[in-house]
Design an enzyme around this catalytic site. Structure first.
Site, PDB file in Angstrom:
ATOM      1  N   ASN A   1      43.449 -62.630  66.852  1.00 13.80           N
ATOM      2  CA  ASN A   1      43.882 -61.831  65.693  1.00 13.80           C
ATOM      3  C   ASN A   1      42.672 -61.581  64.797  1.00 13.80           C
ATOM      4  O   ASN A   1      41.554 -62.021  65.082  1.00 13.80           O
ATOM      5  CB  ASN A   1      44.998 -62.564  64.938  1.00 13.80           C
ATOM      6  CG  ASN A   1      45.671 -61.678  63.903  1.00 13.80           C
ATOM      7  OD1 ASN A   1      46.010 -60.537  64.188  1.00 13.80           O
ATOM      8  ND2 ASN A   1      45.858 -62.185  62.702  1.00 13.80           N
ATOM      9  N   LYS A   2      42.908 -60.893  63.709  1.00 12.82           N
ATOM     10  CA  LYS A   2      41.831 -60.500  62.788  1.00 12.82           C
ATOM     11  C   LYS A   2      40.936 -61.682  62.440  1.00 12.82           C
ATOM     12  O   LYS A   2      41.414 -62.799  62.216  1.00 12.82           O
ATOM     13  CB  LYS A   2      42.479 -59.908  61.531  1.00 12.82           C
ATOM     14  CG  LYS A   2      41.535 -59.384  60.471  1.00 12.82           C
ATOM     15  CD  LYS A   2      40.520 -58.398  60.991  1.00 12.82           C
ATOM     16  CE  LYS A   2      41.139 -57.235  61.719  1.00 12.82           C
ATOM     17  NZ  LYS A   2      40.122 -56.399  62.428  1.00 12.82           N
TER      18      LYS A   2
ATOM     19  N   ARG B   1      45.731 -48.167  62.658  1.00 13.22           N
ATOM     20  CA  ARG B   1      45.224 -49.438  63.162  1.00 13.22           C
ATOM     21  C   ARG B   1      46.411 -50.391  63.266  1.00 13.22           C
ATOM     22  O   ARG B   1      47.526 -50.040  62.899  1.00 13.22           O
ATOM     23  CB  ARG B   1      44.072 -50.010  62.316  1.00 13.22           C
ATOM     24  CG  ARG B   1      44.030 -49.727  60.866  1.00 13.22           C
ATOM     25  CD  ARG B   1      45.116 -50.346  60.062  1.00 13.22           C
ATOM     26  NE  ARG B   1      45.209 -51.773  60.307  1.00 13.22           N
ATOM     27  CZ  ARG B   1      46.268 -52.509  60.112  1.00 13.22           C
ATOM     28  NH1 ARG B   1      47.387 -51.973  59.653  1.00 13.22           N
ATOM     29  NH2 ARG B   1      46.277 -53.796  60.353  1.00 13.22           N
TER      30      ARG B   1
ATOM     31  N   GLN C   1      42.226 -55.314  54.944  1.00 15.04           N
ATOM     32  CA  GLN C   1      43.580 -54.849  55.295  1.00 15.04           C
ATOM     33  C   GLN C   1      44.657 -55.586  54.499  1.00 15.04           C
ATOM     34  O   GLN C   1      45.732 -55.048  54.248  1.00 15.04           O
ATOM     35  CB  GLN C   1      43.847 -55.062  56.795  1.00 15.04           C
ATOM     36  CG  GLN C   1      43.084 -54.139  57.718  1.00 15.04           C
ATOM     37  CD  GLN C   1      41.797 -54.769  58.203  1.00 15.04           C
ATOM     38  OE1 GLN C   1      41.175 -55.558  57.495  1.00 15.04           O
ATOM     39  NE2 GLN C   1      41.366 -54.428  59.402  1.00 15.04           N
TER      40      GLN C   1
ATOM     41  N   ASP D   1      46.591 -59.423  68.223  1.00 17.39           N
ATOM     42  CA  ASP D   1      46.195 -58.232  68.982  1.00 17.39           C
ATOM     43  C   ASP D   1      46.199 -58.474  70.481  1.00 17.39           C
ATOM     44  O   ASP D   1      46.223 -57.536  71.272  1.00 17.39           O
ATOM     45  CB  ASP D   1      44.809 -57.762  68.537  1.00 17.39           C
ATOM     46  CG  ASP D   1      44.886 -57.216  67.131  1.00 17.39           C
ATOM     47  OD1 ASP D   1      44.938 -58.031  66.191  1.00 17.39           O
ATOM     48  OD2 ASP D   1      44.956 -55.989  66.980  1.00 17.39           O
TER      49      ASP D   1
ATOM     50  N   ARG E   1      39.171 -48.757  71.170  1.00 18.64           N
ATOM     51  CA  ARG E   1      39.054 -50.113  70.598  1.00 18.64           C
ATOM     52  C   ARG E   1      39.313 -51.128  71.714  1.00 18.64           C
ATOM     53  O   ARG E   1      40.254 -50.955  72.487  1.00 18.64           O
ATOM     54  CB  ARG E   1      40.046 -50.311  69.428  1.00 18.64           C
ATOM     55  CG  ARG E   1      39.722 -49.388  68.237  1.00 18.64           C
ATOM     56  CD  ARG E   1      40.461 -49.790  66.993  1.00 18.64           C
ATOM     57  NE  ARG E   1      39.964 -51.051  66.446  1.00 18.64           N
ATOM     58  CZ  ARG E   1      40.580 -51.711  65.470  1.00 18.64           C
ATOM     59  NH1 ARG E   1      41.701 -51.249  64.949  1.00 18.64           N
ATOM     60  NH2 ARG E   1      40.072 -52.835  65.008  1.00 18.64           N
TER      61      ARG E   1
HETATM   62  O1  MRU Z   1      41.515 -54.171  63.002  1.00 25.31           O
HETATM   63  P1  MRU Z   1      42.984 -53.989  62.764  1.00 25.31           P
HETATM   64  O2  MRU Z   1      43.328 -53.664  61.358  1.00 25.31           O
HETATM   65  O3  MRU Z   1      43.593 -53.019  63.760  1.00 25.31           O
HETATM   66  O4  MRU Z   1      43.591 -55.422  63.088  1.00 25.31           O
HETATM   67  C1  MRU Z   1      44.974 -55.629  62.988  1.00 25.31           C
HETATM   68  C2  MRU Z   1      45.356 -57.032  63.099  1.00 25.31           C
HETATM   69  O5  MRU Z   1      44.535 -57.903  63.311  1.00 25.31           O
HETATM   70  C3  MRU Z   1      46.812 -57.347  63.041  1.00 25.31           C
HETATM   71  O6  MRU Z   1      47.008 -58.621  62.522  1.00 25.31           O
HETATM   72  C4  MRU Z   1      47.338 -57.288  64.473  1.00 25.31           C
HETATM   73  O7  MRU Z   1      47.175 -56.004  64.991  1.00 25.31           O
HETATM   74  C5  MRU Z   1      48.738 -57.670  64.578  1.00 25.31           C
HETATM   75  S1  MRU Z   1      49.707 -56.336  64.048  1.00 25.31           S
HETATM   76  C6  MRU Z   1      51.167 -56.216  64.251  1.00 25.31           C
END
Ligand code: MRU
Length: 367
Positions: free
Chosen positions: A253-254, A52, A202, A243, A89
């Site tokens: 982002n997350k 991920r 995470q 992302d 995704r």
């Molecule tokens: O759902 P995930 O764990 O893939 O989400 C990841 C994130 O939100 C990271 O902050 C994002 O990918 C930036 S990573 C370099």
């Protein structure tokens, strides 16, 4: 980066021609890898989040195409594998970026050499990601140095980060964590507040683990703690990853990133976003309206996984049976809340003008 003193990347070509990745669903309790032998293995690894993080999803998808072409290098396979990987995704644009790059190269390649070229291009994407993340670290380091210089009496700089935007999310170094690693290695005293990042944790499971492996002082906090820390002067800097970043500088982002940006804005804490060029979606100009937000299983909200006192990893339900739950995986932080974007080409304001100063060749691509 190093694990128990040994250097690792998150993805590499195995001796038997398969592709090896670290299984991130098992961290921090178990450090183990998985061998991807087929397109289906790559699809599963991305979908189940064994891998991920935006850049690593792209790199894995690139290798997934190569694995498919190893079985059958015809055009139909290329098209089917592209579609299957793209559907894994929806939010991170790096996935499409990597697949488009692979397809552009492979469409022009004769059938006899298509699989070999696919593996070589996937390897190039990985090597470039390492160099890109290192450059992000070097540009971000200057920001860290400036803020650290303002601390008195050798006090450590307190940095807050959300989710995992470290080397586990990329091929090496990371985006948001790359400046932190370089600053730590340069002897700058710093400490990282790690948002646990519910529902998949995470931050608690991955960021804390990789910072610990590198010896960076850190403390895990519940997601709702950041605002309180900022009100009390306990955060000097926020750095997060992204992302997908729209051409106007909105940052996806997350889930929970937006709330941190609001708190940072209210407390005059600099809020930087670190990203490689492959995360910019030049076709979009309104993140809230235009970016597709992944919705994942409510079970990730109603249940939690961890290690019990008996040393066994177990999943438990934390909600009353029958309670509904919803699981939006990402949110959008508007550009006005972002102090700056840290890219491999330098730092710029979160705006179209800012991005175009670093990427002038994209002038004609901006929506
Ligand atoms: O759902 P995930 O764990 O893939 O989400 C990841 C994130 O939100 C990271 O902050 C994002 O990918 C930036 S990573 C370099």
């Amino acid at each position: 980066m190093k694990v128990a003193g040994q250097h690792y990347r998150t993805i590499w070509r195995g001796q038997d021609g398969s592709v090896e990745v670290l299984d991130q669903t098992r961290l921090p309790h178990e450090f183990s890898g998985i061998r991807l032998k087929t397109l289906a293995d790559a699809v599963t690894a991305i979908r189940t989040m064994q891998v991920r993080g935006a850049p690593l999803i792209g790199a894995t998808a690139a290798y997934g195409l190569a694995l498919a072409l190893r079985e059958n290098p015809n055009y139909a396979t290329l098209a089917q594998a592209y579609d299957a990987l793209l559907a894994t995704r929806p939010t991170a644009i790096n996935l499409k970026w990597a697949l488009d790059r692979m397809r552009d190269v492979l469409r022009r390649e004769p059938m006899e050499t298509r699989a070999d070229t696919a593996f070589a291009t996937a390897a190039a994407i990985c090597d470039e990601d390492v160099a890109t993340c290192r450059a992000i670290g070097e540009h971000g380091l200057k920001i860290v140095q400036e803020l650290a210089a303002k601390k008195t009496g050798g006090a450590r700089l307190n940095v807050l980060t959300h989710c995992n935007a470290g080397w586990l999310a990329c091929v090496d170094y990371g985006t948001a964590l790359s400046p932190i690693y370089l600053a730590h290695d340069a002897g700058i005293p710093l400490h990282v507040w790690v948002d646990e990042t519910r529902p998949r944790n995470q931050g608690a499971s991955l960021t804390a683990w990789e910072l610990g492996q590198h010896g960076v002082p850190h403390t895990v906090i519940a997601d709702n703690t950041g605002g309180h820390l900022m009100q009390h002067g306990m955060v000097d800097l926020c750095i997060v990853g992204t992302d997908r970043t729209t051409a106007n500088g909105d940052v996806c982002n997350k889930i929970g990133t937006y709330l941190k940006a609001l708190a940072a804005h209210d407390n005059n804490v600099p809020f930087y976003v670190a990203l490689p060029f492959s995360t910019i979606d030049w076709a979009l100009k309104d993140g809230v309206k235009d970016i597709p937000i992944e919705e994942r299983s409510p079970v990730e909200v109603t249940h939690m996984t961890g290690m019990g006192a008996d040393g066994k990893v177990a999943t438990v339900q934390i909600t009353a049976p029958g309670s509904a739950a919803v699981n939006y995986a990402f949110d959008v932080t508007p550009a006005r809340l972002v102090t700056g974007l840290i890219t491999e080409r330098g730092v710029c304001p979160a705006s179209t003008e800012g991005l175009l100063t670093l990427y002038p060749e994209k002038l004609g691509f901006v929506a």
